[in-house]
Write a protein that holds these residues in place. Structure first.
Motif, PDB file in Angstrom:
ATOM      1  N   VAL A 123      59.386  56.166  72.147  1.00  0.00           N
ATOM      2  CA  VAL A 123      59.529  55.266  73.298  1.00  0.00           C
ATOM      3  C   VAL A 123      60.793  54.432  73.164  1.00  0.00           C
ATOM      4  O   VAL A 123      61.136  53.960  72.073  1.00  0.00           O
ATOM      5  N   GLY A 124      61.501  54.266  74.279  1.00  0.00           N
ATOM      6  CA  GLY A 124      62.636  53.353  74.344  1.00  0.00           C
ATOM      7  C   GLY A 124      62.299  52.182  75.244  1.00  0.00           C
ATOM      8  O   GLY A 124      61.682  52.361  76.305  1.00  0.00           O
ATOM      9  N   LEU A 125      62.699  50.978  74.841  1.00  0.00           N
ATOM     10  CA  LEU A 125      62.478  49.790  75.659  1.00  0.00           C
ATOM     11  C   LEU A 125      63.732  49.468  76.468  1.00  0.00           C
ATOM     12  O   LEU A 125      64.832  49.387  75.918  1.00  0.00           O
ATOM     13  N   GLY A 126      63.546  49.286  77.769  1.00  0.00           N
ATOM     14  CA  GLY A 126      64.598  48.791  78.636  1.00  0.00           C
ATOM     15  C   GLY A 126      64.227  47.401  79.093  1.00  0.00           C
ATOM     16  O   GLY A 126      63.128  47.185  79.619  1.00  0.00           O
ATOM     17  N   ALA A 127      65.103  46.435  78.876  1.00  0.00           N
ATOM     18  CA  ALA A 127      64.810  45.049  79.240  1.00  0.00           C
ATOM     19  C   ALA A 127      65.893  44.535  80.177  1.00  0.00           C
ATOM     20  O   ALA A 127      66.999  45.082  80.236  1.00  0.00           O
ATOM     21  N   GLU A 128      65.575  43.479  80.905  1.00  0.00           N
ATOM     22  CA  GLU A 128      66.560  42.889  81.810  1.00  0.00           C
ATOM     23  C   GLU A 128      66.321  41.398  81.942  1.00  0.00           C
ATOM     24  O   GLU A 128      65.180  40.944  82.066  1.00  0.00           O
ATOM     25  N   VAL A 129      67.407  40.645  81.890  1.00  0.00           N
ATOM     26  CA  VAL A 129      67.398  39.231  82.271  1.00  0.00           C
ATOM     27  C   VAL A 129      68.257  39.116  83.514  1.00  0.00           C
ATOM     28  O   VAL A 129      69.439  39.492  83.495  1.00  0.00           O
ATOM     29  N   ASN A 130      67.678  38.622  84.600  1.00  0.00           N
ATOM     30  CA  ASN A 130      68.456  38.395  85.811  1.00  0.00           C
ATOM     31  C   ASN A 130      68.168  36.998  86.327  1.00  0.00           C
ATOM     32  O   ASN A 130      67.415  36.242  85.701  1.00  0.00           O
ATOM     33  N   VAL A 131      68.753  36.637  87.444  1.00  0.00           N
ATOM     34  CA  VAL A 131      68.699  35.259  87.904  1.00  0.00           C
ATOM     35  C   VAL A 131      67.279  34.833  88.259  1.00  0.00           C
ATOM     36  O   VAL A 131      66.902  33.682  88.043  1.00  0.00           O
ATOM     37  N   ASP A 132      66.464  35.747  88.806  1.00  0.00           N
ATOM     38  CA  ASP A 132      65.125  35.349  89.223  1.00  0.00           C
ATOM     39  C   ASP A 132      64.003  36.162  88.596  1.00  0.00           C
ATOM     40  O   ASP A 132      62.871  36.100  89.060  1.00  0.00           O
TER      41      ASP A 132
END
Length: 435
Positions: A123-132
């Motif tokens: 498994v690969g983890l994809g993460a994201e930090v965005n404005v909201d």
């Protein structure tokens, strides 16, 4: 695997863990067996990529390809059937490849055994930090989403340590939700700004208010991320990976990611062009009017101030914290102020896109992020600007389409980056030899 921030050109994924560019990309990825050096490692990756590529969506409009057999892999790679069979056995033992029940054929002899990517094992983890929002998503080699967590919030001009603490907590939740026995290959984090190549710092994310932040170091202090290899990349470049995987946009296109900020990724012949430092695609900070309003980046008249999510909501007379669904509902109900706001945003976006198309000569523009659901109200204005401003429009009209990569394209693309590393070095996943 080519890291999105480790080389001037990054190969977008056409399928989890491997990409269609394995067949169409640089010479280093041509499907020919190695004749020297580390033969087994090279050919193991060659076979795995072929199985993973075959599970991808294929060209737009084409029927999905049937899973390959050992004989099909031998024909495609030029390896002998005996060599392929031995390599496939190793990949099955490593739980990277699985066999389906034998498929009946019209040919005489033993039925072919189809080969597919193993599900739920790596498994690969994809993460994201965005404005909201902040989110984490786990994909396996078969392309299945095996876990997903997301939280909404207002992260404008936020404290990086606090926001990354929120992200770390989500990582912990996703890890706890993984299938029993699944092995975690690492994590890639999508960020809305200038990311130095590899794990280098986030240089600038204007809408987050972050500058020169060592994101990896801050994450390393959280037990949920303990032992997890983390890499960073720009969110639009990663979303373009997911779009390339979806297969609807072809091999060359300009991907536009509309959120509070506006990012873009240039995909040429199946590869994302990230630029010398990995900083290409900052479409939102191209100038539409040099006397325009002040942008969060400090300049005046940036596209973001005319076509970003906050700008759209303000122009439509709505609060900037409202979701894009509010714009959709108002536009669908025929609200004239919302229609004017969307039309004006489409014109500004079209001006900026015309400059890009004149520079990079792509035939297709793909609208992603919030622009995908808003496309019915934006597209006509964008197309009109492209036709009037692109020098070559009389001979090759740029088409404008809607992204097929899905709502979580950046997270999917980030997970694909991680899984691509597995595809490039499957030998590292083989069971340790018994002493």
């Amino acid at each position: 695997m080519t890291d999105p921030a480790a080389a001037p050109r990054e190969a977008p994924a056409a399928g989890p863990g491997a990409t269609r560019s394995a067949a169409t990309g640089p010479a280093a990825r041509r499907r020919v067996p190695a004749r020297q050096g580390s033969l087994r490692e090279h050919n193991l990756a060659l076979v795995l990529r072929h199985v993973l590529d075959a599970a991808g969506p294929g060209p737009a409009g084409a029927a999905p390809a049937a899973p390959p057999s050992r004989a099909d892999v031998a024909t495609a790679t030029g390896l002998t059937r005996g060599a392929v069979s031995a390599l496939v056995d190793l990949l099955i033992g490593a739980r990277l490849v699985a066999e389906l029940p034998p498929a009946a054929t019209a040919r005489a002899g033993r039925p072919a055994v189809p080969l597919v990517p193993a599900a739920g094992t790596v498994v690969g983890l994809g993460a994201e930090v965005n404005v909201d929002y902040v989110g984490v998503r786990a994909l396996d080699l078969a392309g299945h989403v095996v876990a997903h967590r997301e939280t909404r919030g207002d992260y404008r001009h936020s404290d990086p340590a606090r926001v990354l603490g929120v992200l770390a907590a989500l990582v912990g939740e996703v890890r706890a939700a993984l299938p029993a026995g699944a092995r975690l290959a690492g994590m890639c984090l999508a960020l809305p700004g200038l990311v130095d190549r590899g794990t280098g710092p986030l240089r600038l994310a204007p809408n987050l208010g972050w500058r020169d932040v060592d994101v990896v170091a801050l994450l390393a202090g959280h037990p949920e991320v303990d032992g997890l290899a983390v890499r960073l990349a720009n969110e639009a470049n990663l979303a373009a990976r997911a779009e390339a995987r979806a297969g609807a946009a072809g091999q060359s296109f300009l991907y536009v990611s509309g959120e509070v900020g506006i990012g873009a990724a240039i995909v040429l012949d199946g590869e994302v062009f990230a630029g010398r430092h990995g900083w290409s695609g900052e479409l939102g900070h191209t100038v539409v009017d040099q006397q325009g309003p002040r942008c969060t980046c400090g300049a005046r008249g940036c596209l973001e101030q005319y076509a970003g999510k906050d700008a759209l909501l303000r122009a439509a007379g709505r609060d900037v914290e409202e979701p894009v669904d509010a714009l959709l509902a108002a536009a669908g109900a025929g609200d004239e102020r919302t229609a004017r706001a969307l039309r004006s945003a489409g014109e500004a976006l079209g001006v900026a896109l015309a400059n890009f198309v004149n520079l990079v000569d792509v035939e297709r523009v793909v609208l992603g992020g919030i622009y995908a659901p808003l496309a019915p109200w934006l597209t006509d204005a964008v197309v009109a600007q492209l036709r009037s401003r692109v020098l070559a429009a009389a001979w090759a009209d740029a088409r404008v389409g809607v992204a097929a990569g899905g709502e979580h394209a950046a997270m999917d693309g980030a997970a694909l980056v991680v899984l691509r590393a597995v595809a490039d070095d499957p030998a590292a996943w083989l069971p340790a030899p018994v002493a």
